[in-house]
Write a protein that holds these residues in place. Structure first.
Motif, PDB file in Angstrom:
ATOM      1  N   GLY A   9       0.800  -1.212   0.000  1.00 39.11           N
ATOM      2  CA  GLY A   9       0.000   0.000   0.000  1.00 39.11           C
ATOM      3  C   GLY A   9       0.834   1.264   0.000  1.00 39.11           C
ATOM      4  N   SER A  10       0.131   2.389   0.129  1.00 32.20           N
ATOM      5  CA  SER A  10       0.763   3.700   0.036  1.00 32.20           C
ATOM      6  C   SER A  10       0.377   4.581   1.216  1.00 32.20           C
ATOM      7  CB  SER A  10       0.347   4.393  -1.262  1.00 32.20           C
ATOM      8  OG  SER A  10       0.717   3.643  -2.395  1.00 32.20           O
ATOM      9  N   LEU A  11       1.256   5.496   1.527  1.00 33.44           N
ATOM     10  CA  LEU A  11       0.996   6.519   2.535  1.00 33.44           C
ATOM     11  C   LEU A  11       1.691   7.802   2.108  1.00 33.44           C
ATOM     12  CD1 LEU A  11       1.512   4.954   6.099  1.00 33.44           C
ATOM     13  CD2 LEU A  11      -0.619   5.862   5.159  1.00 33.44           C
ATOM     14  N   ARG A  12       1.140   8.917   2.546  1.00 28.46           N
ATOM     15  CA  ARG A  12       1.824  10.191   2.356  1.00 28.46           C
ATOM     16  C   ARG A  12       2.043  10.826   3.724  1.00 28.46           C
ATOM     17  NH1 ARG A  12      -0.133  15.891  -0.276  1.00 28.46           N
ATOM     18  NH2 ARG A  12      -1.208  15.993   1.725  1.00 28.46           N
ATOM     19  N   LEU A  13       3.280  11.062   4.050  1.00 26.03           N
ATOM     20  CA  LEU A  13       3.626  11.745   5.289  1.00 26.03           C
ATOM     21  C   LEU A  13       3.843  13.227   5.010  1.00 26.03           C
ATOM     22  CD1 LEU A  13       6.222   9.241   6.805  1.00 26.03           C
ATOM     23  CD2 LEU A  13       3.724   9.208   6.961  1.00 26.03           C
ATOM     24  N   SER A  14       3.514  14.037   5.990  1.00 26.96           N
ATOM     25  CA  SER A  14       3.748  15.477   5.895  1.00 26.96           C
ATOM     26  C   SER A  14       4.572  15.934   7.087  1.00 26.96           C
ATOM     27  CB  SER A  14       2.422  16.241   5.882  1.00 26.96           C
ATOM     28  OG  SER A  14       1.615  15.859   4.790  1.00 26.96           O
ATOM     29  N   CYS A  15       5.349  16.966   6.877  1.00 28.57           N
ATOM     30  CA  CYS A  15       6.133  17.580   7.948  1.00 28.57           C
ATOM     31  C   CYS A  15       6.018  19.087   7.762  1.00 28.57           C
ATOM     32  CB  CYS A  15       7.587  17.142   7.865  1.00 28.57           C
ATOM     33  SG  CYS A  15       8.695  18.054   8.970  1.00 28.57           S
ATOM     34  N   THR A  16       5.411  19.747   8.736  1.00 25.00           N
ATOM     35  CA  THR A  16       5.220  21.186   8.663  1.00 25.00           C
ATOM     36  C   THR A  16       6.151  21.890   9.641  1.00 25.00           C
ATOM     37  OG1 THR A  16       2.934  20.946   7.970  1.00 25.00           O
ATOM     38  CG2 THR A  16       3.574  23.067   8.888  1.00 25.00           C
ATOM     39  N   ALA A  17       6.848  22.875   9.137  1.00 23.30           N
ATOM     40  CA  ALA A  17       7.782  23.642   9.947  1.00 23.30           C
ATOM     41  C   ALA A  17       7.170  24.979  10.348  1.00 23.30           C
ATOM     42  CB  ALA A  17       9.070  23.886   9.171  1.00 23.30           C
ATOM     43  N   THR A  18       7.386  25.370  11.599  1.00 22.09           N
ATOM     44  CA  THR A  18       6.974  26.679  12.084  1.00 22.09           C
ATOM     45  C   THR A  18       8.144  27.305  12.838  1.00 22.09           C
ATOM     46  OG1 THR A  18       6.063  25.729  14.108  1.00 22.09           O
ATOM     47  CG2 THR A  18       4.536  26.058  12.271  1.00 22.09           C
ATOM     48  N   GLY A  19       7.999  28.579  13.135  1.00 22.77           N
ATOM     49  CA  GLY A  19       9.073  29.293  13.819  1.00 22.77           C
ATOM     50  C   GLY A  19       9.969  30.008  12.826  1.00 22.77           C
ATOM     51  N   SER A  20      11.252  29.921  13.045  1.00 25.08           N
ATOM     52  CA  SER A  20      12.221  30.606  12.179  1.00 25.08           C
ATOM     53  C   SER A  20      12.527  29.757  10.955  1.00 25.08           C
ATOM     54  CB  SER A  20      13.497  30.901  12.969  1.00 25.08           C
ATOM     55  OG  SER A  20      13.221  31.736  14.077  1.00 25.08           O
ATOM     56  N   THR A  21      11.559  29.665  10.074  1.00 24.50           N
ATOM     57  CA  THR A  21      11.700  28.774   8.917  1.00 24.50           C
ATOM     58  C   THR A  21      12.533  29.387   7.798  1.00 24.50           C
ATOM     59  OG1 THR A  21       9.636  29.573   7.982  1.00 24.50           O
ATOM     60  CG2 THR A  21       9.515  27.641   9.404  1.00 24.50           C
ATOM     61  N   PHE A  22      12.709  30.692   7.870  1.00 24.76           N
ATOM     62  CA  PHE A  22      13.506  31.355   6.846  1.00 24.76           C
ATOM     63  C   PHE A  22      14.929  30.806   6.910  1.00 24.76           C
ATOM     64  CE2 PHE A  22      16.015  35.080   5.300  1.00 24.76           C
ATOM     65  CZ  PHE A  22      15.555  35.057   4.008  1.00 24.76           C
ATOM     66  N   LEU A  23      15.502  30.515   5.808  1.00 24.94           N
ATOM     67  CA  LEU A  23      16.870  29.997   5.665  1.00 24.94           C
ATOM     68  C   LEU A  23      17.009  28.520   6.035  1.00 24.94           C
ATOM     69  CD1 LEU A  23      19.103  32.970   6.898  1.00 24.94           C
ATOM     70  CD2 LEU A  23      18.534  32.300   4.560  1.00 24.94           C
ATOM     71  N   ILE A  24      15.868  27.803   6.183  1.00 28.86           N
ATOM     72  CA  ILE A  24      15.988  26.346   6.268  1.00 28.86           C
ATOM     73  C   ILE A  24      16.519  25.870   4.932  1.00 28.86           C
ATOM     74  CG2 ILE A  24      14.752  24.152   6.350  1.00 28.86           C
ATOM     75  CD1 ILE A  24      12.846  25.352   8.332  1.00 28.86           C
ATOM     76  N   ASN A  25      17.590  25.111   4.927  1.00 36.73           N
ATOM     77  CA  ASN A  25      18.166  24.633   3.682  1.00 36.73           C
ATOM     78  C   ASN A  25      17.675  23.221   3.387  1.00 36.73           C
ATOM     79  OD1 ASN A  25      19.636  24.123   1.411  1.00 36.73           O
ATOM     80  ND2 ASN A  25      21.610  24.105   2.415  1.00 36.73           N
ATOM     81  N   VAL A  26      18.321  22.248   3.956  1.00 31.98           N
ATOM     82  CA  VAL A  26      17.958  20.861   3.679  1.00 31.98           C
ATOM     83  C   VAL A  26      16.926  20.382   4.687  1.00 31.98           C
ATOM     84  CG1 VAL A  26      18.825  18.493   3.535  1.00 31.98           C
ATOM     85  CG2 VAL A  26      20.239  20.403   2.719  1.00 31.98           C
ATOM     86  N   MET A  27      15.967  19.627   4.184  1.00 35.95           N
ATOM     87  CA  MET A  27      15.042  18.907   5.045  1.00 35.95           C
ATOM     88  C   MET A  27      15.105  17.438   4.666  1.00 35.95           C
ATOM     89  SD  MET A  27      11.719  21.426   5.287  1.00 35.95           S
ATOM     90  CE  MET A  27      11.030  20.543   6.706  1.00 35.95           C
ATOM     91  N   GLY A  28      14.799  16.588   5.636  1.00 40.09           N
ATOM     92  CA  GLY A  28      14.898  15.171   5.333  1.00 40.09           C
ATOM     93  C   GLY A  28      13.983  14.326   6.192  1.00 40.09           C
TER      94      GLY A  28
END
Length: 115
Positions: A16-35
């Motif tokens: 089967g399939s799933l979609r995960l989400s990750c939401t960032a809050t706070g000082s999100t400006f200049l976030i480079n890599v996410m993983g």
């Protein structure tokens, strides 16, 4: 500081399939890599996939062709689209973000794959 919250985990049958989400809050400006990382019971945490701010993605060899990472900069949200899930991919999936030399982590979301 950056706060990360994952969602979308749950129980899915093998194949089967799933979609995960990750939401960032706070000082999100200049976030480079996410993983996305995952940790199965009794095993070390492993990298699943990562994506830069420009959309360049890297994947673990074990998930190539089945899993897609994406990112919506405007929504400060990262996604992990998982297809053809296997029983052994049951794990806690956590997201991480790198900003100016610091790394931030979410609490994780449980993915369970029934055989």
């Amino acid at each position: 500081q950056v706060q990360l919250v994952e969602s979308g985990g749950g129980l899915v049958q093998a194949g089967g399939s799933l979609r995960l989400s990750c939401t960032a809050t706070g000082s999100t400006f200049l976030i480079n890599v996410m993983g996305w990382y995952r940790q199965a019971p009794g095993k070390q945490r492993e990298l699943v996939a990562a994506i830069t701010r420009d959309g360049v993605a890297n994947y673990s060899d074990s998930v190539k062709g089945r899993i897609t990472i994406s990112r919506d900069i405007a929504k400060n949200t990262m996604y992990l689209h998982m297809n053809s899930l296997m029983h052994e991919e049951k794990a806690v999936y956590s997201c991480t973000a790198y900003r100016l030399g610091d790394d931030f982590w979410g609490r994780g979301t449980q993915v369970t794959v029934s055989s």
